[in-house]
Write a protein that holds these residues in place. Structure first.
Motif, mmCIF file in Angstrom:
data_model
loop_
_atom_site.group_PDB
_atom_site.id
_atom_site.type_symbol
_atom_site.label_atom_id
_atom_site.label_comp_id
_atom_site.label_asym_id
_atom_site.label_seq_id
_atom_site.Cartn_x
_atom_site.Cartn_y
_atom_site.Cartn_z
ATOM 1 N N PRO A 71 0.927 -1.281 -0.058
ATOM 2 C CA PRO A 71 -0.077 -0.142 -0.118
ATOM 3 C C PRO A 71 0.772 1.334 -0.066
ATOM 4 O O PRO A 71 0.558 2.176 -0.657
ATOM 5 N N HIS A 72 2.052 1.022 0.448
ATOM 6 C CA HIS A 72 2.748 2.411 0.580
ATOM 7 C C HIS A 72 3.175 2.836 -0.950
ATOM 8 O O HIS A 72 3.730 3.916 -1.070
ATOM 9 N N ARG A 73 2.997 1.974 -1.887
ATOM 10 C CA ARG A 73 3.322 2.405 -3.251
ATOM 11 C C ARG A 73 2.424 3.318 -3.815
ATOM 12 O O ARG A 73 2.559 3.918 -4.652
ATOM 13 N N TYR A 74 1.057 3.362 -3.271
ATOM 14 C CA TYR A 74 0.001 4.147 -3.722
ATOM 15 C C TYR A 74 -0.659 5.077 -2.610
ATOM 16 O O TYR A 74 -1.394 5.955 -3.045
ATOM 17 N N SER A 75 -0.174 4.650 -1.393
ATOM 18 C CA SER A 75 -1.075 5.374 -0.293
ATOM 19 C C SER A 75 -0.331 5.563 1.039
ATOM 20 O O SER A 75 0.469 4.535 1.270
ATOM 21 N N ALA A 76 -0.461 6.442 1.968
ATOM 22 C CA ALA A 76 0.042 6.577 3.205
ATOM 23 C C ALA A 76 -0.991 5.884 4.244
ATOM 24 O O ALA A 76 -0.719 5.917 5.562
ATOM 25 N N ALA A 77 -2.115 5.224 3.694
ATOM 26 C CA ALA A 77 -3.145 4.792 4.635
ATOM 27 C C ALA A 77 -2.482 3.485 5.480
ATOM 28 O O ALA A 77 -1.522 2.863 4.941
ATOM 29 N N GLU A 78 -3.264 3.317 6.406
ATOM 30 C CA GLU A 78 -2.896 2.011 7.397
ATOM 31 C C GLU A 78 -2.843 0.521 6.472
ATOM 32 O O GLU A 78 -3.959 0.867 5.539
ATOM 33 N N VAL A 79 -2.286 -0.281 6.663
ATOM 34 C CA VAL A 79 -2.282 -1.333 5.734
ATOM 35 C C VAL A 79 -3.500 -2.342 6.331
ATOM 36 O O VAL A 79 -3.777 -2.693 7.355
ATOM 37 N N HIS A 80 -4.243 -2.361 5.443
ATOM 38 C CA HIS A 80 -5.565 -3.378 5.663
ATOM 39 C C HIS A 80 -5.331 -4.929 6.170
ATOM 40 O O HIS A 80 -4.121 -5.402 5.585
#
Length: 243
Positions: A71-80
């Motif tokens: 997910p860090h490749r496209y978002s800074a959101a917490e990993v689901h």
């Protein structure tokens, strides 16, 4: 007749039947679909170096399915919690293959994870999870509506298709320049293209290789890739011209 050479990035596998150690693999159905189309499928090792010159040896590229992008490749959101099989080397290589293929104009077909990789490589984002088992597209065969006048429509030969799906993620925001070419009834983006791309390119979220052996519409995607690859190889002088 010389077969166009189609590069397919390998997938890492921790265990594989008949091999004692970890392996690099591709789905047999995928390889066979390329072969039926007249292409020479070539699995290539994921090594994030000198990608452009490595791809220059090939007439076409197929980005296959696989595990999730980090997910860090496209978002800074917490990993689901549902994100699985992330591999940094695999991600780095696939993303670079996508960028280089689009930039160079080598014919490119992207499937499932491959579609997601292209979207992220060009600046788009993904939805980490579609909402649990009741909403995800795992072990699902469903109809998708295909936009008229697209390369996807030309390849499958129809305005709709029965798509064999296996994914719990989907496109969130399309990268600039990409246009959706197919959608499911829940509005999931099931395909996209890049109008004005230097070379032939289309992407699908489903797995056409699952049913290509019995469904000419699904085999048509591989046929279209190989036709474009042959033309690309002939223009470069790597393949002999044929009537």
């Amino acid at each position: 007749m010389t077969r166009p050479l189609i590069a397919i990035p390998a997938r890492f596998s921790a265990t594989t039947s008949a091999l004692r150690y970890a392996a690099e693999v591709n789905a047999r159905a995928l390889v066979e679909a390329v072969w039926r189309a007249g292409g020479e499928p070539a699995t290539i090792h994921p090594a994030d170096s000198d990608v452009a010159s490595r791809l220059a040896r090939f007439d076409g590229v197929l980005l296959p399915g696989g595990g999730d992008l980090a997910p860090h490749r496209y978002s800074a959101a917490e990993v689901h919690d549902s994100v699985y099989d992330v591999d940094d080397l695999q991600d780095a290589f696939d993303l670079e293959v996508a960028r280089r293929a689009v930039e160079s104009g080598v014919p490119l077909l992207a499937i499932c994870r491959g579609l997601q990789v292209v979207n992220v490589a060009l600046g788009g984002t993904l939805e980490q999870d579609m909402g649990g088992p009741e909403r995800e597209h795992r072990h699902v065969v469903h109809p998708v509506a295909i936009r008229r006048g697209t390369l996807l429509e030309q390849a499958v030969g129809a305005g709709k298709a029965e798509a064999s799906c296996y994914h719990h993620q989907r496109v969130d925001r399309l990268a600039d320049g990409l246009e959706a070419t197919a959608r499911a009834t829940d509005d999931t983006v099931e395909g996209f293209e890049l109008p004005g791309a230097r070379g032939w390119f289309t992407a699908v979220q489903w797995h056409p290789e699952d049913t290509a052996h019995e469904d000419p519409a699904q085999q048509g995607l591989f046929d279209a890739l190989v036709r474009a690859a042959r033309q690309h190889g002939e223009r470069r002088g790597r393949l002999p011209d044929h009537p």
